[in-house]
Motif scaffolding. Sequence first.
Motif, PDB file in Angstrom:
ATOM      1  N   TYR B  46       0.848  -1.206   0.000  1.00 28.84           N
ATOM      2  CA  TYR B  46       0.000   0.000   0.000  1.00 28.84           C
ATOM      3  C   TYR B  46       0.880   1.252   0.000  1.00 28.84           C
ATOM      4  O   TYR B  46       0.634   2.201  -0.748  1.00 28.84           O
ATOM      5  N   GLY B  48       3.872   1.428  -1.103  1.00 26.42           N
ATOM      6  CA  GLY B  48       4.505   1.492  -2.419  1.00 26.42           C
ATOM      7  C   GLY B  48       3.605   2.163  -3.439  1.00 26.42           C
ATOM      8  O   GLY B  48       4.052   3.013  -4.223  1.00 26.42           O
ATOM      9  N   VAL B  49       2.315   1.809  -3.401  1.00 20.79           N
ATOM     10  CA  VAL B  49       1.354   2.432  -4.334  1.00 20.79           C
ATOM     11  C   VAL B  49       1.279   3.940  -4.076  1.00 20.79           C
ATOM     12  O   VAL B  49       1.321   4.752  -5.012  1.00 20.79           O
ATOM     13  N   LEU B  50       1.208   4.316  -2.811  1.00 23.95           N
ATOM     14  CA  LEU B  50       1.130   5.749  -2.466  1.00 23.95           C
ATOM     15  C   LEU B  50       2.376   6.489  -2.943  1.00 23.95           C
ATOM     16  O   LEU B  50       2.285   7.587  -3.508  1.00 23.95           O
ATOM     17  N   VAL B  52       4.491   5.613  -5.369  1.00 19.65           N
ATOM     18  CA  VAL B  52       4.532   5.687  -6.836  1.00 19.65           C
ATOM     19  C   VAL B  52       3.608   6.807  -7.328  1.00 19.65           C
ATOM     20  O   VAL B  52       3.992   7.614  -8.186  1.00 19.65           O
TER      21      VAL B  52
END
Lengths: 391, 319
Positions: B46, B48-50, B52
Amino acid sequence: MRAEAALAERRFEVRAAARGWHRAGAIGEDVRAAIEAAYPDDRARLGPVFRVLVFGFTVLAVNALFGLFGVIMAAALTRSDGIPLLFFGLVLVAATELQLGPLRRTQGGTESATAVVGLCYLLGGLLWLVESAQLGSEAWINLALILVVALCGGAAWRWGYVFFAAIAALAFFPLLARGPGGRVTWVIVPLVLAPVLLRASDSARLTPSHRRSCQAVAVVSLVFLYVAVHLGSWDLGLVEALTGEWHASRPPPPFRPLFAVATALVPLLTLAWGIVARRRLLINLGLVGVVSALVTLRFYVHVAPLWVALLAGGAGALGLALGLRRYLDSGPAHERHGFTAEPLFADPERRSALEVAASVARLSPAARVAERPGFQGGGGRSGGGGATGEF
Amino acid sequence: MNPDVAAAVGRLGREGTLTPGQAALFGRVARDELVSVRPELRAVLYGGVLAVMGGVGVLVQQNLDRLGPVAIAVGLWLAAAAALLWALRHAPPFSWGPAASTHLAFDYILLLGVLLTGAALAYVEVKFTPLGPAWSHHLLVMSVFAALLAVRGDSRVVAGLALSTFAAWRGVSASPFQRSFWLRGDAAATMRVEALLAGLVFAGLGYALVRSDRKAHFEPVATHLGWLLILGAITAGVGDEGGARLSLFVVGAGLAALAFRRGRFSLFGMGLVAAYIGLSGIVVAGVHDAFFGYLWFSATGIGVLVGLLAAQRTMRGRA
C-alpha cells in the motif's frame, strides 16, 4: 488488578484465539463451542460500535454534569483551589472500580470513560492545587509530568488499560530530559528498559493487558531512543529544548557523524531484532524507522530528484513485498525461518474495511469545480479514479 | 507470544478438544514460532502504491517542460497498462459472489493501475482537452471504468474509489469533505444537494446489490459512503438553518431505527449521533442559557446511555 478480572482477561484471550481459528476454518463450530464452554466469560462487554458510542455519551454526560455543578456553584468553584475537581475525579475513579469489580464490566465503554475522565479531573484538581502553592513554572512542569506518570502508571497497573501505560511512558521521557544529561538518558534508559519490557511481555505471570502495556512502553521507549539519536533531532536541539538549554549542552561537532550513522542504524537494528526474535511489533517499528531514515537521507542529501526518489522508493517497496512473498511462499509448507505470508488467523474483514476507508479518504480524486480550472503547472489536484497527483 | 493461549492449546490438546495437528499449529502460532507477516507485506504494498502515485504527481509537475506532454502521457498510459495487465493476469475467476484474491499483491497492483489510468486520463483531458467543455465527464468515465474493474477483480478498495470518483464528478469530494462543503452561500447549498443526491444513489445501489445478490458484499461500501454523504450534507447546513437541524434529527432517527431493525451496528451509530446532534441543535439553539445547556446534555446523555445499553441487549438477543 483484581484476580477475577485477570482471570477473565486470560479466558478472553483464549476465546478470541478460538474465534480466529473458527473464522479461518481451522476448527468447527462444535470445537469452538467446547472451547468457549471451557473458558467462560463472566464480563459484560459491548461490540466496538456500541462501545465507542457508550464511551462518547458517558464522557458527554459526565462532563455536562460537572458543568451543571460548576454553573450552580460558580463562585465557590473559583475559590476552591481545585478541590471539587479532585472530589469529582475520586468519585469517577470509584465508579470505575465499581464497574470493573462488582459489576464485572470490561470493554463496555462506560468504565473506560469514567476512568479517562476521572483521571483528567484528578490531574486537573492536583495541578490546580499545586498552582495555588505558586512553586514557579519549572517546578510546576516537573510536578505535572510526575503526576501524569504516577496517575497513568497506577491506572494502567490497576485497571489494565494500555492507553494509560503509553501516556505514562510519553510523560516519563520528557521528565527524564529535564534532568541532567537528558539526551544521554533517552539513549540509556530505552536500551535497558526495552529488552526487559519485551521479555516481560512474554511472561505468563503478567495478565494480557499488562503484557500489552509492557509492549506499549517498550515501543514508546524505542521511539524516544530514535528521537535521541536522530540527526534531525540533534540539529534542531529537540531534547535540549525541553530543558531550555537548547544548544548549550550538545557535544562538539565531531560527534555529528555519529548521529548520522545512528539515524540509519537504529531502525535497521530494530528490524533485525524483530526478525531474529520474530516480534512483529519490532518489525513494524523497524519498518517505520527505515522509512523515516530514508526521508531524513533525502532531506539532507539530494541523492536524486524527489520524483525519482518517490518512484524508486514505491517501486522498491512493491518489488520487496512481492519478492518476500514469493520467497516465503516457496518454502516448505509456505514458511521460512518461522515466517509465512499466509494470513493464519487474523480477521481479514477488519483490515479490508480499514483499507477501503483509507483509500476513499486518501486517494479519492478532487471534485470537479464549476468552471474549467485550466492546467496548473504547480498547483491544483487533478485526477480520476483516485488519482491525486499534484499537477 | 501469548502464554495464556499457548497453555490453553496444550490443555485442549491433552483433553482431546483439539486434534494433535490443530494443537501443534495453534501452539506454534501462540508461541510465536510461526509468525504471519502478511499485514506487514500489505502495508508495504500500500505504501509502495502511495509513493509511486506521489512520484507520478511530482514527475508531471516538475518535468512538464523537459519531457513534453506527449512523453508524459505515453509514460503514464504505459505504466497504467502494465499494472492493469499484471492485475488482469492474476485476477481470480469472475464471480458475482466473493472471489478470494489469488495473489497477495493483486488488490494493490489493480489499485495502482486504476490510479495511474485516472492520472493519465486527467492529464490528457487537462492538456489536450479532447472532451472540450464536457471536461469533467472524464471523472464519470473513470468512475465507470473503476467500477467495472472492481467487479471483475472483486476489489472493494477499487469499488470505494469508483464511488468516490462518481461523487467527484458530481462536484463532491469524499475525501475529507471539501472546505467549500462547510461554507455558506449558493455554491455550498448546490454542493450539499449534489452530495445528498450522490448519497441517495449510493444507498440505493447498496440496496440493489443485496436485492439482486450480485456483489452483495460490496453493499457496506456503497451504503456507508452513501449515508456519510447524506448525513454530512445535512450536517453541513445545521449552522445555517433550523430546517437542517430538524432534517438531521428526522433522517438520523430514521436511519437509526432502520439499522436497529436490521442489526446494522455502524449505521445505527451514525444515525443515532446524527439524530442527537439534530435534536440538540433544535433544543439548545432556542434557549441561550448555560444551566439549561448542561442540564440538557447531562440528562439526555444519561438517557441515550440507558437506551444504548437496552438496544444492545435487544440486538444481541436477536442475533
